[in-house]
Design a protein around this motif. Sequence first.
Motif, short mmCIF file in Angstrom:
data_model
loop_
_atom_site.label_atom_id
_atom_site.label_comp_id
_atom_site.label_asym_id
_atom_site.label_seq_id
_atom_site.Cartn_x
_atom_site.Cartn_y
_atom_site.Cartn_z
N PHE A 1 61.42 -37.37 -10.72
CA PHE A 1 60.48 -38.38 -10.22
C PHE A 1 60.84 -39.78 -10.71
O PHE A 1 60.38 -40.77 -10.17
N ALA A 2 61.68 -39.85 -11.77
CA ALA A 2 62.06 -41.15 -12.33
C ALA A 2 62.65 -42.08 -11.29
O ALA A 2 62.57 -43.29 -11.43
N ARG A 46 49.59 -40.47 -22.64
CA ARG A 46 48.74 -40.60 -23.84
C ARG A 46 48.90 -39.39 -24.74
O ARG A 46 48.61 -39.46 -25.93
N ARG A 47 49.28 -38.25 -24.14
CA ARG A 47 49.39 -37.03 -24.95
C ARG A 47 50.70 -36.97 -25.72
O ARG A 47 50.92 -36.06 -26.51
N GLY A 48 51.60 -37.92 -25.45
CA GLY A 48 52.91 -37.89 -26.09
C GLY A 48 53.96 -37.48 -25.08
O GLY A 48 53.70 -37.52 -23.87
N PRO A 49 55.15 -37.08 -25.55
CA PRO A 49 56.18 -36.65 -24.61
C PRO A 49 55.73 -35.38 -23.87
O PRO A 49 55.08 -34.53 -24.46
N ALA A 55 54.34 -42.25 -16.96
CA ALA A 55 54.42 -40.78 -17.07
C ALA A 55 55.40 -40.22 -16.04
O ALA A 55 56.20 -39.33 -16.35
N MET A 56 55.36 -40.75 -14.83
CA MET A 56 56.24 -40.25 -13.76
C MET A 56 57.71 -40.57 -14.05
O MET A 56 58.59 -39.80 -13.74
N ARG A 57 57.95 -41.74 -14.64
CA ARG A 57 59.35 -42.18 -14.83
C ARG A 57 59.94 -41.73 -16.15
O ARG A 57 61.14 -41.49 -16.25
#
Length: 427
Positions: free
Chosen positions: A133-134, A120-123, A113-115
């Motif tokens: 944060f990537a 789970r919710r999608g984009p 999610a951070m990168r």
Amino acid sequence: MKTWRIAGLVAVPFVLAALAIGIFLFAQQGGLAPYRLPVDDGRVVAGDAATLRRGEYLARIGDCAACHTARGGAAYAGGRGFATGRGVIYSSNLTPDREHGIGAWSIAEFAHAMRHGVSRRGPLYPVFPYEYFATLADADIDAIYAYLRSLPASANVPPPNRLDFPANLRPALVLWRMLHYRPAPAAATDDNRGRYLVDGLGHCAMCHSEREPGGALASGGHLAGGRIPGSGWYAPPLDAKQLQRYPVEQLAAYLRSGTSDHGAAYGPMAEVVYRSLQALREDDAIAIARYLKSIPARRAREAAFTLLPEPQRQPEVAGDGAEIYRHACADCHGNDGEGKSGRYPALRDAVAAIAPDPINAVRMVLYGGFAVTTAGNPAPYSMPPFVQQLSSAQIAAVTNYVRENFGAQRSRLTAADIEAMHGIVLD
Ligand code: HEC
Ligand code: HEC
Ligand code: HEC
């Protein structure tokens, strides 16, 4: 029949070209990889005291709590709303609640999610600064995860987003990403701590960049300064030219205290200093200051900033700005805009005076502001609002005076401009 067949034949190259462009753009934003959630490899992150302390510090510098805490709500339990051009997006619950927070997430899922901005919710909507944060190092993502998992769980359920069609459809974010999102290079090496903090965790470019109307970064717009989307504030460029008036130590001190000889932090920057940057370790503040002062200035863009479009502006301005300044402002800001050391900020060379965009100066005069309380500025003073005391023409005149005399900006604000400010979303 025949014409249809010809039309069909003519359309084929166009359809093929559109398909090719689509595939190219899809590949550009990372192809399928970002949308495949990682499988849990069973890795466990250590939650020892030193890691938790580091995680807490990093979360503070990344401003996670500020965005993930609703007013009056439990820390990190989500539900703060963000106004965008297309409606309101609410932040998520990051506490270890298994159902409503990240309690059931593996470290692999959290890092994903951070990168990549996909959970789970999608984009995820880019209000979540995953684009920045990537570049975080694995060890830093681990520490933030360990810290979040050590918080008390809250079962808070953030309100559903209130967005217009088609922005309300998460899958539509795939299209947005095709057009505007390019994955960052794999985790940055930590050889330039200042750059690592500014471009990564600090996500300074989220506000301090020049953007297209759709919110995408303009070409060459990284840290080039601009109006913050969805907000009536201007954030200045962060580069060697803009910041030449600060020696490194003074710039580092500004980041932690919110005050300097060149004005005070106000509006969104005051919040960033208060919630996040005042916690910077001194060596990190110095690293950021050094890095910012090493960034070459971007091409000079024309200052195309006005509050009202040209045809609606009346040419001349009523009132004597210098006179109003002496009566209403000089007590605090000094006759020559030099400020009163330690109490009232200087206006000479202050962002609001030198910015090509007059919006910050107008807002400050209309509504005033509260400087932030920090260790470096323990008893801040505030600026009263003038919206009731001065007419729109007087506000235009005194703002022009400040910007021309203390900022060398050609300023031609009119009463109509000041009135137009009332229509701007104030966030
Ligand atoms: C500028 C505000 C902002 C900041 C700063 C921010 N976030 Fe968020 N974050 C959001 C919003 C808004 C969402 C919800 C996005 C959505 O619904 O698509 C979100 C979503 C998330 C998600 C996905 C949660 C889920 O259930 O899918 C994670 C994980 C996350 N943030 C972690 C963090 C961490 C860790 C930090 C600090 C390093 C942080 N965020 C900083 C605004 C922010
Ligand atoms: C939420 C938006 C936002 C974020 C995030 C943000 N800033 Fe700002 N910043 C502003 C605004 C708006 C101003 C102009 C108002 C002021 O001077 O206080 C500003 C002003 C500044 C100034 C003063 C520049 C000058 O010429 O005097 C510096 C330095 C600065 N920001 C550094 C940073 C750094 C470093 C980061 C990241 C760690 C950062 N900002 C993150 C909105 C933001
Ligand atoms: C009672 C003292 C006081 C008076 C009177 C006052 N100000 Fe201020 N002013 C402040 C303080 C304190 C701040 C910093 C506020 C903040 O950080 O939110 C400030 C900030 C500002 C800024 C933003 C400076 C920057 O850093 O970019 C501008 C512009 C400004 N004032 C203009 C004016 C003008 C014009 C007047 C007269 C019409 C005026 N002020 C009257 C105390 C005052």
